[in-house]
Design an enzyme around this catalytic site. Structure first.
Site, PDB file in Angstrom:
ATOM      1  N   HIS A  46      -1.171   1.550   3.180  1.00  0.00           N
ATOM      2  CA  HIS A  46       0.159   1.208   2.686  1.00  0.00           C
ATOM      3  C   HIS A  46       0.717   0.014   3.477  1.00  0.00           C
ATOM      4  O   HIS A  46       0.662  -0.008   4.696  1.00  0.00           O
ATOM      5  CB  HIS A  46       1.047   2.444   2.864  1.00  0.00           C
ATOM      6  CG  HIS A  46       2.430   2.319   2.340  1.00  0.00           C
ATOM      7  ND1 HIS A  46       2.713   1.981   1.043  1.00  0.00           N
ATOM      8  CD2 HIS A  46       3.635   2.514   2.949  1.00  0.00           C
ATOM      9  CE1 HIS A  46       4.022   1.983   0.859  1.00  0.00           C
ATOM     10  NE2 HIS A  46       4.600   2.286   2.004  1.00  0.00           N
ATOM     11  N   SER A  89       7.260  -1.453   0.421  1.00  0.00           N
ATOM     12  CA  SER A  89       7.503  -0.021   0.232  1.00  0.00           C
ATOM     13  C   SER A  89       8.878   0.185  -0.409  1.00  0.00           C
ATOM     14  O   SER A  89       9.144  -0.321  -1.491  1.00  0.00           O
ATOM     15  CB  SER A  89       7.358   0.702   1.569  1.00  0.00           C
ATOM     16  OG  SER A  89       7.278   2.096   1.383  1.00  0.00           O
ATOM     17  N   GLU A 101      -4.187   3.700  -0.619  1.00  0.00           N
ATOM     18  CA  GLU A 101      -2.859   4.315  -0.493  1.00  0.00           C
ATOM     19  C   GLU A 101      -2.447   5.137  -1.714  1.00  0.00           C
ATOM     20  O   GLU A 101      -2.882   4.883  -2.843  1.00  0.00           O
ATOM     21  CB  GLU A 101      -1.811   3.259  -0.191  1.00  0.00           C
ATOM     22  CG  GLU A 101      -1.534   2.249  -1.281  1.00  0.00           C
ATOM     23  CD  GLU A 101      -0.290   1.426  -0.968  1.00  0.00           C
ATOM     24  OE1 GLU A 101       0.799   2.017  -0.844  1.00  0.00           O
ATOM     25  OE2 GLU A 101      -0.417   0.197  -0.849  1.00  0.00           O
TER      26      GLU A 101
END
Length: 313
Positions: A287, A162, A257
């Site tokens: 995610h 991320s 996602e």
């Protein structure tokens, strides 16, 4: 299925495992809490997001050691029998503001174990107290410290998930800018790259992503960028870069996602500029689905693909 350079992978129209739903349920719980309590403080959010470590099972035969590397607080993941001349510099996710080395140590430990190397998980400075570029500065400081300790650049990997995937990618761009030797490879789990939020899956996957939507990204970007940073700043937004000469790059994302477009756009751009790049999209996954390492077959199979890719470099 083995990942090969410049090949997009995926599993089409497959139902997710019961174990994989653990992550979706955790994310939905966080989302529900944020909706019900819109005035949660950053301390509240950090406490909540430290539950990110729950889905991964503890990797067997991996020990941990607290340390400071280049002045940055860190946790070493040390798999038994690992090649101690090789190391992953792992930067955790959490929108640059939440998450920690501790919340991600198991995920990083699983990655280190399958690659047969060690990993140092950075507890870098977080926004909003420390906006951009503090996070990249910490990643670069740790990398330089490893070089000073005698690690060869080619034996260092940067990796992250991320926002940490952004840092794993952007820190290498900063190393290039500084004229330092570049790491041997980069691994990015579900990287959040575009601070301008132009990806089409922000809209098309809005109903399937249990956590990441535009409101949370806008809030996190605001904390990360602070008052004066342009969302198109090339080190805050790696998509605004030329990747010519970049190290081998492995990118993955979940098919469900909202940030899938960021992974796809990075793959397209890096491939066009001659990078040895692999993109793995696993349909139905949320995610940062490697957060399920050790628990869900989808995550374990992905680790196997990454290990095969790494061995082939």
């Amino acid at each position: 299925m083995v990942a090969l350079p410049n090949v997009m992978l995926g599993r089409i129209n497959m139902e997710i495992s019961r174990e994989a739903d653990t992550l979706r349920a955790l994310y939905q719980n966080w989302t529900d809490q944020m909706v019900e309590n819109p005035d949660l403080t950053i301390a509240n959010l950090r406490s909540m997001f430290d539950e990110w470590g729950q889905p991964a099972l503890e990797p067997e035969n991996v020990s941990y050691k607290s340390d400071h590397v280049g002045g940055v607080e860190a946790i070493w993941a040390l798999p038994a029998g690992a090649d101690t001349s090789r190391v992953i510099v792992y930067t955790h996710g959490g929108g640059f503001a939440v998450g920690s080395a501790d919340s991600h140590r198991k995920m990083a430990g699983h990655l280190a174990k399958v690659l047969g190397v060690t990993s140092v998980i950075l507890h870098y400075r977080r926004a909003p107290e420390h906006p951009f570029p503090a996070q990249i500065e910490d990643a670069v400081a740790a990398y330089k410290a490893l070089l000073d300790k005698g690690f060869k650049a080619r034996n260092i990997l940067t990796a992250g998930d991320s926002a940490g995937g952004n840092l794993a990618i952007a820190s290498v761009l900063k190393l290039r800018e500084l004229g330092l030797p570049l790491p041997g490879a980069v691994i990015a789990y579900s990287p959040w790259l575009d601070m301008a939020m132009r990806g089409e899956t922000l809209e098309t996957n809005a109903e399937t992503d249990a956590l990441v939507g535009k409101p949370i990204l806008e809030a996190m970007a605001g904390m990360f960028l602070g008052e004066g940073t342009d969302p198109l700043n090339p080190l805050a937004n790696p998509l605004e870069n030329d990747f010519t000469g970049y190290p081998p790059l492995y990118i993955n994302a979940g098919g469900a996602e909202t940030l899938k477009s960021d992974a796809e756009r990075l793959h397209e751009k890096a491939k066009a500029q001659g990078v040895n790049v692999t993109l793995s999209i696993v349909e139905g996954m949320q995610h940062v689905f490697p957060a399920l390492s050790g628990r869900a077959p989808e995550a374990n199979e992905e680790l196997g693909r990454i290990a095969a890719w790494y061995r082939a470099l």
